[in-house]
Structures are given as structure tokens and as C-alpha cells.
Design a protein around this motif. Sequence first.
Motif, PDB file in Angstrom:
ATOM      1  N   ARG A   1       2.640   3.263 -13.493  1.00 10.70           N
ATOM      2  CA  ARG A   1       1.306   2.689 -13.333  1.00 10.70           C
ATOM      3  C   ARG A   1       1.396   1.190 -13.635  1.00 10.70           C
ATOM      4  N   TYR A   2       1.631   0.393 -12.586  1.00  9.65           N
ATOM      5  CA  TYR A   2       1.895  -1.027 -12.751  1.00  9.65           C
ATOM      6  C   TYR A   2       0.602  -1.806 -13.003  1.00  9.65           C
ATOM      7  N   ALA A   3       0.719  -2.882 -13.781  1.00  7.66           N
ATOM      8  CA  ALA A   3      -0.455  -3.671 -14.161  1.00  7.66           C
ATOM      9  C   ALA A   3      -1.065  -4.404 -12.983  1.00  7.66           C
ATOM     10  N   ASN A   4      -0.279  -4.729 -11.955  1.00  8.19           N
ATOM     11  CA  ASN A   4      -0.822  -5.418 -10.780  1.00  8.19           C
ATOM     12  C   ASN A   4      -1.073  -4.451  -9.621  1.00  8.19           C
ATOM     13  N   CYS A   5      -1.239  -3.162  -9.953  1.00  6.08           N
ATOM     14  CA  CYS A   5      -1.595  -2.146  -8.956  1.00  6.08           C
ATOM     15  C   CYS A   5      -2.873  -1.446  -9.401  1.00  6.08           C
ATOM     16  N   GLU A   6      -3.622  -0.962  -8.445  1.00  2.00           N
ATOM     17  CA  GLU A   6      -4.788  -0.136  -8.739  1.00  2.00           C
ATOM     18  C   GLU A   6      -4.654   1.166  -7.962  1.00  2.00           C
ATOM     19  N   TYR A   7      -5.176   2.257  -8.559  1.00  2.00           N
ATOM     20  CA  TYR A   7      -4.887   3.600  -8.077  1.00  2.00           C
ATOM     21  C   TYR A   7      -6.172   4.381  -7.830  1.00  2.00           C
TER      22      TYR A   7
ATOM     23  N   ALA B   1      -7.547   9.395   0.210  1.00  2.00           N
ATOM     24  CA  ALA B   1      -7.559   9.037  -1.192  1.00  2.00           C
ATOM     25  C   ALA B   1      -8.624   8.028  -1.491  1.00  2.00           C
ATOM     26  N   GLY B   2      -8.765   7.003  -0.659  1.00  3.61           N
ATOM     27  CA  GLY B   2      -9.790   6.012  -0.891  1.00  3.61           C
ATOM     28  C   GLY B   2     -11.059   6.333  -0.168  1.00  3.61           C
ATOM     29  N   GLY B   3     -11.106   7.424   0.518  1.00  6.33           N
ATOM     30  CA  GLY B   3     -12.320   7.811   1.199  1.00  6.33           C
ATOM     31  C   GLY B   3     -12.499   7.104   2.530  1.00  6.33           C
ATOM     32  N   VAL B   4     -11.488   6.309   2.999  1.00  8.89           N
ATOM     33  CA  VAL B   4     -11.681   5.572   4.231  1.00  8.89           C
ATOM     34  C   VAL B   4     -11.422   6.444   5.437  1.00  8.89           C
ATOM     35  N   LEU B   5     -10.352   7.232   5.405  1.00  3.60           N
ATOM     36  CA  LEU B   5      -9.935   7.919   6.597  1.00  3.60           C
ATOM     37  C   LEU B   5      -9.975   9.415   6.471  1.00  3.60           C
TER      38      LEU B   5
ATOM     39  N   THR C   1       0.848  -1.187   0.000  1.00  3.71           N
ATOM     40  CA  THR C   1       0.000   0.000   0.000  1.00  3.71           C
ATOM     41  C   THR C   1       0.886   1.240   0.000  1.00  3.71           C
ATOM     42  N   LEU C   2       0.677   2.110  -0.973  1.00  2.00           N
ATOM     43  CA  LEU C   2       1.427   3.357  -1.085  1.00  2.00           C
ATOM     44  C   LEU C   2       0.440   4.505  -0.998  1.00  2.00           C
ATOM     45  N   MET C   3       0.640   5.415  -0.061  1.00  3.32           N
ATOM     46  CA  MET C   3      -0.205   6.594   0.040  1.00  3.32           C
ATOM     47  C   MET C   3       0.686   7.830  -0.053  1.00  3.32           C
ATOM     48  N   TYR C   4       0.278   8.777  -0.868  1.00  6.36           N
ATOM     49  CA  TYR C   4       1.099   9.967  -1.064  1.00  6.36           C
ATOM     50  C   TYR C   4       0.191  11.183  -1.166  1.00  6.36           C
ATOM     51  N   SER C   5       0.584  12.249  -0.461  1.00 11.11           N
ATOM     52  CA  SER C   5      -0.248  13.446  -0.406  1.00 11.11           C
ATOM     53  C   SER C   5      -0.146  14.223  -1.716  1.00 11.11           C
ATOM     54  N   ARG C   6      -0.983  15.242  -1.850  1.00  9.64           N
ATOM     55  CA  ARG C   6      -1.258  15.895  -3.128  1.00  9.64           C
ATOM     56  C   ARG C   6      -0.021  16.412  -3.874  1.00  9.64           C
TER      57      ARG C   6
ATOM     58  N   GLY D   1     -10.618  15.795  -5.607  1.00  5.74           N
ATOM     59  CA  GLY D   1     -10.694  16.704  -4.481  1.00  5.74           C
ATOM     60  C   GLY D   1      -9.970  16.196  -3.249  1.00  5.74           C
ATOM     61  N   SER D   2      -9.461  14.979  -3.287  1.00  7.37           N
ATOM     62  CA  SER D   2      -8.832  14.386  -2.122  1.00  7.37           C
ATOM     63  C   SER D   2      -7.451  14.953  -1.887  1.00  7.37           C
ATOM     64  N   ALA D   3      -7.011  14.929  -0.628  1.00 10.04           N
ATOM     65  CA  ALA D   3      -5.644  15.333  -0.296  1.00 10.04           C
ATOM     66  C   ALA D   3      -4.659  14.201  -0.508  1.00 10.04           C
ATOM     67  N   TRP D   4      -5.146  12.993  -0.715  1.00  9.40           N
ATOM     68  CA  TRP D   4      -4.285  11.819  -0.820  1.00  9.40           C
ATOM     69  C   TRP D   4      -4.609  10.996  -2.056  1.00  9.40           C
ATOM     70  N   SER D   5      -3.607  10.277  -2.528  1.00  8.24           N
ATOM     71  CA  SER D   5      -3.785   9.232  -3.528  1.00  8.24           C
ATOM     72  C   SER D   5      -3.269   7.931  -2.927  1.00  8.24           C
ATOM     73  N   THR D   6      -3.837   6.816  -3.384  1.00  4.90           N
ATOM     74  CA  THR D   6      -3.452   5.507  -2.864  1.00  4.90           C
ATOM     75  C   THR D   6      -3.211   4.544  -4.018  1.00  4.90           C
ATOM     76  N   ALA D   7      -2.145   3.745  -3.893  1.00  9.25           N
ATOM     77  CA  ALA D   7      -1.874   2.653  -4.825  1.00  9.25           C
ATOM     78  C   ALA D   7      -1.887   1.346  -4.035  1.00  9.25           C
ATOM     79  N   LEU D   8      -2.659   0.367  -4.501  1.00  8.90           N
ATOM     80  CA  LEU D   8      -2.712  -0.960  -3.900  1.00  8.90           C
ATOM     81  C   LEU D   8      -2.121  -1.951  -4.887  1.00  8.90           C
ATOM     82  N   CYS D   9      -1.010  -2.588  -4.515  1.00  2.00           N
ATOM     83  CA  CYS D   9      -0.288  -3.485  -5.419  1.00  2.00           C
ATOM     84  C   CYS D   9      -0.258  -4.896  -4.842  1.00  2.00           C
ATOM     85  N   SER D  10      -0.853  -5.850  -5.564  1.00  2.00           N
ATOM     86  CA  SER D  10      -0.879  -7.247  -5.137  1.00  2.00           C
ATOM     87  C   SER D  10       0.224  -8.007  -5.870  1.00  2.00           C
TER      88      SER D  10
END
Length: 570
Positions: free
Chosen positions: A222-228, A555-559, A210-215, A236-245
Motif C-alpha cells: 500500500r504505497y503512499a503515492n497510490c490510492e486504492y 472497482a471504481g464504479g466506472v465500467l 493504473t493497476l486493476m486486479y479482479s477479486r 461487492g465489486s469484482a475489481w479493485s483499482t490502484a492509482l499511483c502518481s
Amino acid sequence: MTRLSPGAALRRAAGGLATAGLLAAGPLAVGAPAQAAGPVLTLGGPAGTAVHPYPESGSPRKSSLGLTVDNPVQDGDGYVGEVTYSLDLSGIAGIADASVAEDTGADCEITGATAVCRDHGVRPGLSLVADFDLAAAEGSKDGARGTIVVTGSADGVTFTPFFTEVTIGGPDLVMKRLPFEQALQPGDVQPAPITFTNKGTTAADGVLLTLMYSRGLEIPERYANCEYSGEGPQEGSAWSTALCSVEGSYEPGVTYTLAVPLSVEATERAYDDTFVYRIDEDSASGRTAQRAGAPFTRGTGPELALKKVTAPARSVDLEPRDNQQEVDFRTENTADFLATGGKATGSAGETVTAEVGFRNEGPAWISRIRSGEPVATVDFTVPEGAEVTGKPDSCQGVTAAGTYREEQLGAPRYVCDTSMTVRDGAETGLPFDLRITEVVPDAAGTVTVRNTRLAGPGLPFDPEPANNTAHLVLNAGDASENTGGTSDGTTGTGGSSGGDTPGPTPGTSGTPGPSSASGSTGTTGSAPAHTGGPLASAGSVALLVSGASAVALTAGGVLYAATRRRAPQG
């Protein structure tokens, strides 16, 4: 009972995390009974808790188990009445021993195989029930599993039970801290060779990076086994998140690193930014919990891959705090905060709505995501011959000298704190209802966007202090009055009364909207108080994930990190 913000509650539920980190634990709760007569409250916590194996010598190490209750009502006091929570510990007999955590703050007792906690009332939203400590029972075997069942009871209330599995031993993925350069220039790119070790007792079946990075930061790949997330509808979010399996078996005692380092770039918006990198065992439920319903887009580039680095001797840690690392960056950059005022006209006895505020001309976004403190304060002095009858909730009435005042309406001066983030291009409008007590031609009130501390009002990131002040003019005459904060004397107008929305193109004057103060006239009669929220994007803070489930900052709206309210600073 302690009321928890979503982030704090999730951190508690996960049973421990990095000091600055927050995580989303995926409770294994069953659905509420159909057609429940009264309110239905949901018990929760981590779906699973790993416990350190019983040691050959010394005392066993403890793991934390935090239990929560969610009351879905939005308003009011929630449920008022006596509440009892019960934990059936018979499922972990001979596997783990439970005790009430010393700092839980809850009224709990353990008798035999049952723990009982008593409380009064359940507030709206997510609240902490209690914290427990779990330690391996003497004679327990590595890999042994058992289940704790949590139930609740109260008059007229239905509780959904909660089940959490306790396991002796398991993988423990420990993230290595990378030696980033933290003083940056816009455009700087650094390699991030993510590296971790499994210090647990069993292999991890696949890992989730899990990679989280502020604005102000970007990961160009943009890796094929990651989602962003954080793109498109999430802009409008202050954060972006990448989830890589990454598939595979990650063995105990072995260190792994990325086959090719990814990159972290400081963009033209960068100023104070944070990068969070975390590793967990992969699972479908963990990925779902981190997405939290937010949109994610899969990458189209090559796959992100891992390789072995070393195979040191096996060690047992099982410590979730070391799954995550964080780094703060300071980029040499500026942001021009421009105060906005306007004009309004009214007769004696009329009430007019006038809007003041500011906009961030950029190029940088400004944030206090680590501390949660406001970025700046809008300081508004009410024009002569007017009395405030309605104000935004984010503004506090003070005396003319800026000190505390009990009565909030009719104050001579108002201070309005921003939230902890102000995006580049954001324009903020604060509508005030002003009753004209006396027509004073060209009565001008001052609007200043400044530091939160009046003793040092300058904004350290702002290279154009001359446009930090504007005016709100009532009943202007023919003479031109500067009502905007632009350095060339042109008029700036208030933006929308919402929060962090993109403003006009930097360097241009704003265009008044329906609620703009510029040239507007109000209606007669008293006006209700405005319910305007924080001044700018409440971006969200705080940092992340855990064991079986995981994280996603705004970024994902969770926190999100709730901005602390402060007393007005004089």
C-alpha cells in the motif's frame, strides 16, 4: 445510432485502446444552459487527441476520434426526431486533416472546414455519434495545437457543445509485457517489475500507473503515492483499482521501471482472474475521471518510485493501444455451488410465492470477465399441480425437454442464467409465483445448478456435484423431503432475491428470510411477474483506460461489461 454500453462508449471516445481494454475519456463539455425548455443532451468524446507528426516519407498515420451523445432520460425511446451534428474543423486548418472513418456506420459528410452527421433519434444513455480519422497536415509542426468544436441541433432539444484539442506529437508511453507465470496455486506471489518506454516526441510530465486486479488477486503493498478502491463500501465489486502518481519528467526514448517491484498474489478466492497494468501521463483531470466518484483510500507505506533503465534512440509511435498490458491467471482452486429449494403450501386456486436458487460455498469466486458469458444456469422443473404465474426476468420458460417456448408463463421448466461473476459466499434466490391448480401431496420440482450447456451439465470447478440438485416441494406431508442441496440431507433455503450478496457461512444451512419459500404460504389471486435481476454479481468487466483520462473497472464504479443474453440451451 448505435447504443453503447458505458465501457464501449468510453473506449470509442478515447479513440482506440487495447482490444480488451476500456477507457474513461474525460470530455471537455460545458454546462447545459439554465432553464432549457426541452431535453438537454450532452455531446462528448476525448478531451484531447494526439496525432502522429507528418512523416518524412509515406502516408501520415491516422488517429481515431470518437464522438458521443448522452441522453440522460432513463426510460422510453428517448428523443424521436431528426438530429444534426456539426463539427467546426477550422481550428485545425493546417494542423490536421479530418476524414470520416470507413467503419463509422454514420451518415456524415465533410465539406470544406465543416463536417455534418445526420441521424434519427437519440436513445436513452450514451450513444455513438460517429468516428473520424485525424492525420497530421502536410507542413504541420511538432507541438502544433488546434480545437474542434462539436454542436448539435434538433427540434425542441438543447445540446451542450463539445470541444476537443488536437495536438501534433506528444509523449507515447508504451507498457512492457511482463513474463508472469499464469498457472497458479492459492497463496502464490509474483513480482511485477512494471516497465515502460516513452516512444513519443515530448517528455511526459509525471505518470499515472493504473493497476486493476479482479477479486481473486491482491497487491499486498500500500504505497503512499497510490490510492486504492475496491475496499470497504466497494467490497461487492469484482475489481479493485490502484492509482499511483509518480512525479518527474519522463523523456522521449527512455525506458523506466519500478525501483522495487510490486507483488501480485493469488488469494484463497482465486480461480480465473485478470491483472491489468497501464501507464499514462499524469493529470488531475485524469485521476478524477478514473475515480468517477468512487471512494479511494491512500496507502500509508513507502512511495512507489521509478528509475531509468535504458536510453535507446528516439522513435515515434503515439499509439494508445500500447499503454496497457493484461494477463489472465488460472489458479488451481474449487468452488462448491449448492442448489437451494424449499417448501410451500397452498390450496387449489391459491397462488404461493416460492424461492429457488443456489449459493457459492467457495472458497473460490468464479468469473467469465473476459467473455462476459454466464457462469452457470439454474434449471427449475415446476412441481406437478402448479402453474407459474410470475417469474424473475432472468429466467426463461422452456419446454419440458429444454427447448424454446414462446409463452413464458405456465411453462413446465425454467432456465435462469447467472451473470458473468459469482462471488464466494454469494447466495441467490429466484422467486416464482405458483398457482396451485391441483393439490398433489409432496409434489416435488427439481432445482439444479449446472453448466450453461445441457449437453455437458457438470460444473468443472465444483468438487461436490451431489449437492448441485435440490427440490421445491408443494404441500409436503409428514414425511421428510430433502429440499436443499447439502450432501448430508439437511435443508437449504433460498436466499435473498437480490443479486450477489454474502450468504451464510460456508458449510452451514441458510436461514429463510421474509421471501423464503421454506414453509411459506402465498396469497390468493394472480401475482405480477417478478423483476428479479441477474443471478449473481454483475461484477464488471472489461479492461480499461486512455490518454488524458483513464479507467476504472467496476472497482471504481466506472465500467461494467454487460452480460450477453443467450437463447436457452437445450
